[in-house]
Write an enzyme that holds these catalytic residues in place. Structure first.
Site, PDB file in Angstrom:
ATOM      1  N   ASN A   1       0.855  -1.185   0.000  1.00 48.40           N
ATOM      2  CA  ASN A   1       0.000   0.000   0.000  1.00 48.40           C
ATOM      3  C   ASN A   1       0.897   1.243   0.000  1.00 48.40           C
ATOM      4  OD1 ASN A   1      -1.419   2.293   1.082  1.00 48.40           O
ATOM      5  ND2 ASN A   1      -3.092   0.916   1.610  1.00 48.40           N
TER       6      ASN A   1
ATOM      7  N   HIS B   1       1.064   6.318   1.630  1.00 45.72           N
ATOM      8  CA  HIS B   1       1.931   7.276   2.338  1.00 45.72           C
ATOM      9  C   HIS B   1       2.880   8.011   1.402  1.00 45.72           C
ATOM     10  CE1 HIS B   1       0.237   6.134   6.002  1.00 45.72           C
ATOM     11  NE2 HIS B   1       1.237   5.528   6.604  1.00 45.72           N
TER      12      HIS B   1
ATOM     13  N   HIS C   1      -5.671   3.672  -1.642  1.00 44.76           N
ATOM     14  CA  HIS C   1      -6.999   3.974  -1.107  1.00 44.76           C
ATOM     15  C   HIS C   1      -7.402   5.360  -1.602  1.00 44.76           C
ATOM     16  CE1 HIS C   1      -9.709   4.178   2.773  1.00 44.76           C
ATOM     17  NE2 HIS C   1     -10.346   4.534   1.682  1.00 44.76           N
TER      18      HIS C   1
ATOM     19  N   ARG D   1      -9.617   8.044  -1.052  1.00 50.08           N
ATOM     20  CA  ARG D   1     -10.547   8.470  -0.001  1.00 50.08           C
ATOM     21  C   ARG D   1     -11.436   9.598  -0.497  1.00 50.08           C
ATOM     22  NH1 ARG D   1      -9.029   6.808   5.337  1.00 50.08           N
ATOM     23  NH2 ARG D   1     -10.679   8.249   5.926  1.00 50.08           N
TER      24      ARG D   1
ATOM     25  N   ARG E   1      -7.132  12.838   0.681  1.00 47.50           N
ATOM     26  CA  ARG E   1      -6.009  13.320   1.498  1.00 47.50           C
ATOM     27  C   ARG E   1      -4.660  12.814   0.986  1.00 47.50           C
ATOM     28  NH1 ARG E   1      -6.981  10.048   7.157  1.00 47.50           N
ATOM     29  NH2 ARG E   1      -9.025  11.006   6.983  1.00 47.50           N
TER      30      ARG E   1
ATOM     31  N   GLU F   1      -8.703   0.494  -2.788  1.00 50.55           N
ATOM     32  CA  GLU F   1      -9.642   0.488  -1.665  1.00 50.55           C
ATOM     33  C   GLU F   1     -10.539   1.698  -1.799  1.00 50.55           C
ATOM     34  OE1 GLU F   1      -7.181   0.833   1.738  1.00 50.55           O
ATOM     35  OE2 GLU F   1      -6.302  -1.143   1.499  1.00 50.55           O
TER      36      GLU F   1
ATOM     37  N   THR G   1      -8.347   3.604   8.291  1.00 47.76           N
ATOM     38  CA  THR G   1      -9.563   2.788   8.322  1.00 47.76           C
ATOM     39  C   THR G   1      -9.728   2.149   9.700  1.00 47.76           C
ATOM     40  OG1 THR G   1      -9.051   2.283   6.029  1.00 47.76           O
ATOM     41  CG2 THR G   1     -10.806   0.994   7.044  1.00 47.76           C
TER      42      THR G   1
ATOM     43  N   GLU H   1     -11.098  -9.502   2.911  1.00 48.43           N
ATOM     44  CA  GLU H   1      -9.823  -9.146   3.534  1.00 48.43           C
ATOM     45  C   GLU H   1     -10.094  -9.045   5.025  1.00 48.43           C
ATOM     46  OE1 GLU H   1      -7.818  -5.634   2.088  1.00 48.43           O
ATOM     47  OE2 GLU H   1      -6.468  -5.599   3.811  1.00 48.43           O
TER      48      GLU H   1
ATOM     49  N   HIS I   1      -3.846  -4.661   7.809  1.00 50.83           N
ATOM     50  CA  HIS I   1      -4.015  -3.520   8.724  1.00 50.83           C
ATOM     51  C   HIS I   1      -3.152  -3.694   9.963  1.00 50.83           C
ATOM     52  CE1 HIS I   1      -5.523   0.182  10.264  1.00 50.83           C
ATOM     53  NE2 HIS I   1      -6.166   0.347   9.128  1.00 50.83           N
TER      54      HIS I   1
HETATM   55  N1  PXP Z   1      -6.057  -3.088   4.274  1.00 51.35           N
HETATM   56  C1  PXP Z   1      -6.968  -2.095   4.320  1.00 51.35           C
HETATM   57  C2  PXP Z   1      -8.368  -2.405   3.930  1.00 51.35           C
HETATM   58  C3  PXP Z   1      -6.603  -0.795   4.708  1.00 51.35           C
HETATM   59  O1  PXP Z   1      -7.532   0.173   4.740  1.00 51.35           O
HETATM   60  C4  PXP Z   1      -5.257  -0.529   5.033  1.00 51.35           C
HETATM   61  C5  PXP Z   1      -4.845   0.865   5.389  1.00 51.35           C
HETATM   62  O2  PXP Z   1      -4.992   1.689   4.295  1.00 51.35           O
HETATM   63  C6  PXP Z   1      -4.347  -1.585   4.947  1.00 51.35           C
HETATM   64  C7  PXP Z   1      -4.759  -2.863   4.589  1.00 51.35           C
HETATM   65  C8  PXP Z   1      -2.894  -1.400   5.252  1.00 51.35           C
HETATM   66  O3  PXP Z   1      -2.745  -1.071   6.601  1.00 51.35           O
HETATM   67  P1  PXP Z   1      -1.320  -0.630   7.129  1.00 51.35           P
HETATM   68  O4  PXP Z   1      -1.016   0.688   6.474  1.00 51.35           O
HETATM   69  O5  PXP Z   1      -1.526  -0.507   8.603  1.00 51.35           O
HETATM   70  O6  PXP Z   1      -0.357  -1.680   6.740  1.00 51.35           O
END
Ligand code: PXP
Length: 258
Positions: free
Chosen positions: A8, A11, A44, A46, A50, A71, A102, A152, A201
């Site tokens: 992901n 960031h 993601h 949003r 952001r 996402e 999330t 997921e 997550h």
């Molecule tokens: N899965 C989902 C559905 C999420 O919303 C997120 C955060 O954007 C992640 C995985 C990844 O989480 P983390 O950034 O804590 O690894």
């Protein structure tokens, strides 16, 4: 078989948006992740934009050679973007404006009609549909009934239990074991229900191994910990290290079972 890893890269866009500057490029970051062995990229989009912007979805769709998972919340606006951009996969997530990230899984039961309608539209556009849920039997059944192809499992509660868990004893270790048990049971139930299983997550280099030992989980979505490490050691190494941590976890299972 070792589970897939989608990195992901939200960031990376967060840093870019801090200055509304062109750098760092999410495409460049995604390509480095792919070269380092990531099986896919997760972003993601949003409602508040952001970090990831609409244009990022389209440009990544063109640039990636692996897999793009987007996402998004179950809103008309987001489903429209997804059916136009047609990423490989969409993960439906809950979203509230003031959250830092999330917070837990989507309540598919409570939003069943809207979720089912979104799944139908996405699948009609040939998009693979995953739903982010808490590891809970009723939510798994609702996700299946809504037509999802994958769930997921939210690992936030497990991840929180492991915080500061190095050398944890007593109640702390018990909580970690309980959360792992919930994930394992949910992964088995989802598989029996004909769903593919992903997880994510709050996963880190330290806590991912035990989850990777659950062989029903075939995909991880991991962001924060990889990008945080990349700031110190570079993105390529950070991704390689996470792949290795997942592989080590999966091997633990093999040893336990033989
Ligand atoms: N899965 C989902 C559905 C999420 O919303 C997120 C955060 O954007 C992640 C995985 C990844 O989480 P983390 O950034 O804590 O690894």
């Amino acid at each position: 078989m070792t589970a897939r890893l989608n990195v992901n890269i939200d960031h990376v866009a967060t840093i870019r948006q801090a200055r509304r500057a062109p750098e760092p490029s999410v495409v460049a970051a995604a390509l480095v992740c792919e070269q380092a062995g990531a099986d896919g990229i997760t972003i993601h989009l949003r409602g508040d934009r952001r970090h990831i912007q609409d244009a990022d979805v389209y440009v990544l769709r063109q640039a990636l050679t692996t897999y793009l998972n987007v996402e998004l919340a179950t809103t008309e606006e987001m489903i429209k973007v997804a059916t136009q951009a047609r990423p490989d996969a969409v993960s439906l997530v809950p979203e509230s404006p003031n959250e830092i990230t999330t917070e837990g899984g989507l309540d598919v039961r409570a939003n069943f009609d809207a979720v089912r309608a979104a799944v139908e539209q996405l699948r009609a556009a040939s998009v693979f549909v995953s739903i982010f849920i808490d590891p809970d039997g009723a939510q798994i059944a609702a996700a299946r009934d809504a037509g999802a192809q994958q769930v997921e499992l939210c690992t936030a509660a497990y991840a929180e239990a492991t915080l500061g868990a190095a050398g944890l004893h007593g109640a702390g270790a018990e909580r970690v074991a309980q959360e792992l048990h919930r994930l394992r049971e949910a992964a088995m139930l989802a598989t029996q229900s004909g769903l593919q299983v992903a997880a994510g997550h709050g996963l880190t280099y330290r806590n991912v191994g035990a989850v990777a030992a659950i062989h029903e989980i075939h995909e991880f979505n991991i962001g924060h910990n990889i990008i945080a490490r990349a700031v110190l050691v570079g993105l390529e190494r950070a991704v390689t290290e996470m792949r290795a941590a997942i592989r080590r976890g999966a091997k633990t299972l093999t040893h336990e079972r033989t």
